[in-house]
Design an enzyme around this catalytic site. Structure first.
Site, PDB file in Angstrom:
ATOM      1  N   TYR A   1      10.137  -2.385  -5.526  1.00 19.84           N
ATOM      2  CA  TYR A   1       9.240  -2.871  -6.582  1.00 19.84           C
ATOM      3  C   TYR A   1       9.716  -4.227  -7.104  1.00 19.84           C
ATOM      4  CZ  TYR A   1       7.126   1.799  -6.891  1.00 19.84           C
ATOM      5  OH  TYR A   1       6.474   2.968  -6.614  1.00 19.84           O
TER       6      TYR A   1
ATOM      7  N   HIS B   1      -2.818  11.253  -4.253  1.00 15.95           N
ATOM      8  CA  HIS B   1      -2.178  10.033  -3.754  1.00 15.95           C
ATOM      9  C   HIS B   1      -1.265  10.299  -2.565  1.00 15.95           C
ATOM     10  CE1 HIS B   1      -0.951   5.877  -4.168  1.00 15.95           C
ATOM     11  NE2 HIS B   1       0.314   6.223  -4.229  1.00 15.95           N
TER      12      HIS B   1
ATOM     13  N   ASP C   1       0.496   4.715  -0.200  1.00 20.74           N
ATOM     14  CA  ASP C   1       1.375   4.176  -1.218  1.00 20.74           C
ATOM     15  C   ASP C   1       1.984   2.871  -0.670  1.00 20.74           C
ATOM     16  OD1 ASP C   1       2.664   5.001  -3.968  1.00 20.74           O
ATOM     17  OD2 ASP C   1       4.345   4.354  -2.743  1.00 20.74           O
TER      18      ASP C   1
END
Length: 391
Positions: A318, A368, A189
């Site tokens: 982000y 993931h 990630d």
């Protein structure tokens, strides 16, 4: 919770600190006040629950029934103290780099010649991702497992600019501060991007790089005739994910502060936000999040975000990366990519363009969050790869 006391730990002066006070490495132990845990439990019990349209399942987000049951377990059965003790079983430290508090686990192998390895988690994860790997990996590696600035016990960031490259720069300084000038890096990630950036910043120090999930997004379209069936499935999965579940990316990339009010004030809100993503990103063969990742592991992540009030500062990663996004430079550090089912969407052709790709493995189990979903497979993959680099 008092935002000025986000570390919730005890710190003591280390007699082996470096000469400069701002480079001190301080032993750290997690000791969450009981009052904080009581407050969490009371808030869960007082939660206001929304209504929902019947019969929609997960199509509109986390179903009320599922989250109510999980929250009840969190409040009445889940044992934070057991997880606190599990984390405290490993040496932990804090240090200040570039003005930011950095928390990390540092586990030295019994092997004097062990290769140092820095492990980096992602969102909505934490250092807890690696707990099943620490003991077996420490047989062959000196492990450094830091909390990303803005996450967990590294606490909220105090200034703007803490994107992937700045975090990677802090990791390079951390490893030098620990006396490591030759080491490997691993992550998934956000951890994969940070690890790759570390290899670009310190190519003479990072001997090899291992990531699960890849470092790129597919450049091909689903109708590209040169794709294999598995590659086509990965492109399809990326398109499905962005169309059905990618809204969190837009919110965290643009309004992390606004999001933070709800998540920092409501533990149920915090839990629902991250459980939604764990469900979307884990093995598609598992219907529910706790079938892919142990329920108490999921709740430990949620508890860390809650106790450290880092919902907004973790989401801000982000935001920072959205403003620094640009053309990636090629890395010549040897790279291994481990893909876990079609939940990992990178394509080999894209990885080869930007990296010195020397190993590619496809696994039919996991998703993931491989360190928590398929730790046995990830452990084997890491060991086999780094065996060629002194591990």
């Amino acid at each position: 919770m008092n935002s000025d006391n986000v570390t919730q730990g005890e710190q003591q002066t280390d007699t082996t600190t470096t000469a400069r006070a701002d480079e001190a490495i301080t032993p750290f132990r997690i000791t969450v006040p009981q009052g904080e845990l009581d407050d969490l439990r009371e808030r869960i019990h007082r939660a206001r629950w929304p209504r929902e349209v019947p019969g929609q399942g997960w199509s509109r987000g986390v179903p009320v029934g599922y989250l109510r049951e999980l929250a009840a377990h969190w409040a009445d059965t889940y044992d934070w103290r057991a997880w606190e003790a599990r984390l405290n079983a490993y040496p932990q430290f804090t240090t200040t780099i570039d003005g930011q508090n950095i928390h990390f686990l540092h586990i030295r192998s019994a092997r004097a010649d062990a290769l140092p390895l820095i492990l980096t988690h992602g969102w909505p994860g934490s250092v807890v991702e690696f707990l099943d790997l620490v003991e077996p990996l420490s047989r062959d590696f000196h492990l450094v497992v830091p909390s990303i600035p803005g996450f967990g016990f590294s606490g909220p960031v105090d200034e703007a600019g803490w994107g992937t490259e700045r975090v990677a720069g802090a990791w390079a300084r951390l490893m030098r501060r620990l006396g490591y000038t030759r080491y490997g890096a691993q992550g998934g990630d956000f951890g994969s991007g940070i690890s790759r950036a570390l290899a670009l910043i310190a190519p003479d120090e990072v001997v090899a790089l291992h990531v699960n999930g890849g470092t790129t997004y597919p450049s091909a379209t689903e109708d590209d005739p040169t794709l294999t069936e598995r590659e086509r499935a990965r492109v399809r999965r990326m398109n499905e994910f962005m169309g059905e579940a990618g809204g969190y990316l837009a919110i965290q990339s643009t309004r992390p502060q606004t999001l933070a009010y709800g998540l920092t004030d409501s533990p149920v809100g915090q839990l629902g936000w991250i459980i939604d993503k764990f469900r979307d990103m884990t093995d598609l063969a598992k219907e529910l999040p706790h079938e892919a990742i142990d329920r108490d592991v999921l709740l430990t992540h949620a508890t860390l975000y809650w106790l450290t009030a880092t919902a907004g500062s973790s989401a801000a990663l982000y935001y920072e990366d959205a403003r620094s996004w640009g053309e990636q430079r090629r890395s010549e550090v040897p790279l291994a990519v481990a893909q876990f089912t079609v939940q990992d969407i990178a394509l080999r052709r894209d990885e080869e363009k930007l990296n010195n790709l020397v190993r590619w493995t496809d696994h039919d189990r996991g998703g993931h969050f491989a360190a928590m979903e398929a730790p046995d497979l990830l452990l084997q993959d890491i060991r086999e790869f780094f065996a060629d680099y002194g591990a």
